[in-house]
Write a protein that holds these residues in place. Sequence first.
Motif, PDB file in Angstrom:
ATOM      1  N   MET A   1       0.833  -1.201   0.000  1.00 13.20           N
ATOM      2  CA  MET A   1       0.000   0.000   0.000  1.00 13.20           C
ATOM      3  C   MET A   1       0.873   1.258   0.000  1.00 13.20           C
ATOM      4  O   MET A   1       0.615   2.195  -0.762  1.00 13.20           O
ATOM      5  CB  MET A   1      -0.925   0.003   1.224  1.00 13.20           C
ATOM      6  CG  MET A   1      -1.866   1.173   1.257  1.00 13.20           C
ATOM      7  SD  MET A   1      -3.059   1.227   2.639  1.00 13.20           S
ATOM      8  CE  MET A   1      -2.429   0.127   3.853  1.00 13.20           C
ATOM      9  N   VAL A   2       1.911   1.278   0.822  1.00 12.70           N
ATOM     10  CA  VAL A   2       2.799   2.437   0.883  1.00 12.70           C
ATOM     11  C   VAL A   2       3.514   2.623  -0.454  1.00 12.70           C
ATOM     12  O   VAL A   2       3.614   3.737  -0.974  1.00 12.70           O
ATOM     13  CB  VAL A   2       3.808   2.307   2.045  1.00 12.70           C
ATOM     14  CG1 VAL A   2       4.894   3.370   1.967  1.00 12.70           C
ATOM     15  CG2 VAL A   2       3.089   2.378   3.383  1.00 12.70           C
ATOM     16  N   ALA A   3       4.012   1.532  -1.023  1.00  6.35           N
ATOM     17  CA  ALA A   3       4.714   1.610  -2.305  1.00  6.35           C
ATOM     18  C   ALA A   3       3.815   2.189  -3.383  1.00  6.35           C
ATOM     19  O   ALA A   3       4.219   3.069  -4.149  1.00  6.35           O
ATOM     20  CB  ALA A   3       5.209   0.220  -2.717  1.00  6.35           C
TER      21      ALA A   3
ATOM     22  N   ALA B   1       2.878   5.971  -2.520  1.00  8.40           N
ATOM     23  CA  ALA B   1       4.012   6.894  -2.558  1.00  8.40           C
ATOM     24  C   ALA B   1       4.770   6.841  -3.879  1.00  8.40           C
ATOM     25  O   ALA B   1       5.633   7.676  -4.127  1.00  8.40           O
ATOM     26  CB  ALA B   1       4.971   6.583  -1.407  1.00  8.40           C
ATOM     27  N   GLY B   2       4.453   5.857  -4.713  1.00  6.97           N
ATOM     28  CA  GLY B   2       5.146   5.733  -5.992  1.00  6.97           C
ATOM     29  C   GLY B   2       6.609   5.345  -5.832  1.00  6.97           C
ATOM     30  O   GLY B   2       7.471   5.854  -6.550  1.00  6.97           O
ATOM     31  N   ILE B   3       6.876   4.461  -4.853  1.00  2.34           N
ATOM     32  CA  ILE B   3       8.241   3.993  -4.601  1.00  2.34           C
ATOM     33  C   ILE B   3       8.278   2.478  -4.716  1.00  2.34           C
ATOM     34  O   ILE B   3       7.235   1.825  -4.785  1.00  2.34           O
ATOM     35  CB  ILE B   3       8.740   4.454  -3.204  1.00  2.34           C
ATOM     36  CG1 ILE B   3       7.821   3.934  -2.090  1.00  2.34           C
ATOM     37  CG2 ILE B   3       8.859   5.966  -3.152  1.00  2.34           C
ATOM     38  CD1 ILE B   3       8.271   4.288  -0.678  1.00  2.34           C
ATOM     39  N   THR B   4       9.483   1.922  -4.721  1.00  2.00           N
ATOM     40  CA  THR B   4       9.605   0.468  -4.811  1.00  2.00           C
ATOM     41  C   THR B   4       9.164  -0.169  -3.496  1.00  2.00           C
ATOM     42  O   THR B   4       9.133   0.492  -2.446  1.00  2.00           O
ATOM     43  CB  THR B   4      11.056   0.039  -5.095  1.00  2.00           C
ATOM     44  OG1 THR B   4      11.855   0.334  -3.938  1.00  2.00           O
ATOM     45  CG2 THR B   4      11.615   0.727  -6.331  1.00  2.00           C
ATOM     46  N   GLU B   5       8.867  -1.455  -3.557  1.00  2.00           N
ATOM     47  CA  GLU B   5       8.481  -2.156  -2.334  1.00  2.00           C
ATOM     48  C   GLU B   5       9.643  -2.215  -1.349  1.00  2.00           C
ATOM     49  O   GLU B   5       9.436  -2.182  -0.142  1.00  2.00           O
ATOM     50  CB  GLU B   5       7.938  -3.548  -2.653  1.00  2.00           C
ATOM     51  CG  GLU B   5       6.555  -3.480  -3.260  1.00  2.00           C
ATOM     52  CD  GLU B   5       5.885  -4.829  -3.399  1.00  2.00           C
ATOM     53  OE1 GLU B   5       6.303  -5.811  -2.757  1.00  2.00           O
ATOM     54  OE2 GLU B   5       4.901  -4.905  -4.162  1.00  2.00           O
ATOM     55  N   GLY B   6      10.858  -2.281  -1.846  1.00  2.00           N
ATOM     56  CA  GLY B   6      12.018  -2.267  -0.957  1.00  2.00           C
ATOM     57  C   GLY B   6      12.106  -0.962  -0.180  1.00  2.00           C
ATOM     58  O   GLY B   6      12.372  -0.951   1.027  1.00  2.00           O
TER      59      GLY B   6
ATOM     60  N   ILE C   1      11.377  -0.256   4.047  1.00  2.00           N
ATOM     61  CA  ILE C   1      12.231   0.533   4.937  1.00  2.00           C
ATOM     62  C   ILE C   1      11.415   1.641   5.594  1.00  2.00           C
ATOM     63  O   ILE C   1      11.519   1.871   6.807  1.00  2.00           O
ATOM     64  CB  ILE C   1      13.434   1.112   4.173  1.00  2.00           C
ATOM     65  CG1 ILE C   1      14.371  -0.029   3.743  1.00  2.00           C
ATOM     66  CG2 ILE C   1      14.184   2.140   5.019  1.00  2.00           C
ATOM     67  CD1 ILE C   1      15.429   0.389   2.749  1.00  2.00           C
ATOM     68  N   ALA C   2      10.581   2.321   4.818  1.00  2.00           N
ATOM     69  CA  ALA C   2       9.757   3.406   5.357  1.00  2.00           C
ATOM     70  C   ALA C   2       8.809   2.891   6.441  1.00  2.00           C
ATOM     71  O   ALA C   2       8.676   3.507   7.505  1.00  2.00           O
ATOM     72  CB  ALA C   2       8.964   4.078   4.242  1.00  2.00           C
ATOM     73  N   VAL C   3       8.166   1.758   6.193  1.00  2.00           N
ATOM     74  CA  VAL C   3       7.239   1.187   7.168  1.00  2.00           C
ATOM     75  C   VAL C   3       7.991   0.807   8.441  1.00  2.00           C
ATOM     76  O   VAL C   3       7.522   1.081   9.554  1.00  2.00           O
ATOM     77  CB  VAL C   3       6.495  -0.034   6.569  1.00  2.00           C
ATOM     78  CG1 VAL C   3       5.739  -0.796   7.647  1.00  2.00           C
ATOM     79  CG2 VAL C   3       5.547   0.415   5.468  1.00  2.00           C
TER      80      VAL C   3
END
Length: 69
Positions: A7-9, A12-17, A21-23
């Motif tokens: 969901m965050v990826a 936020a339009g970022i990779t799952e990796g 890290i963000a989570v």
Amino acid sequence: MDEVVKMVAEKAGITEGQAKIAVQVVAGILKDRMPDAMAGQVDAYLKGEGNAKNISDMAGKLGGMFGKK
């Protein structure tokens, strides 16, 4: 945690990796500021053992901790 990471990826339009890290960082910050019992609920939710209602209820109780009323 995989569901939250995806969901965050996506949002936020970022990779799952990067999202993982963000989570982990945000969860760590929150857990450092919570009573141990609540921090355990965050861990349980990220492991897929908790539910969103518990987290939502907990977030409402924590509002004052972060200056929200």
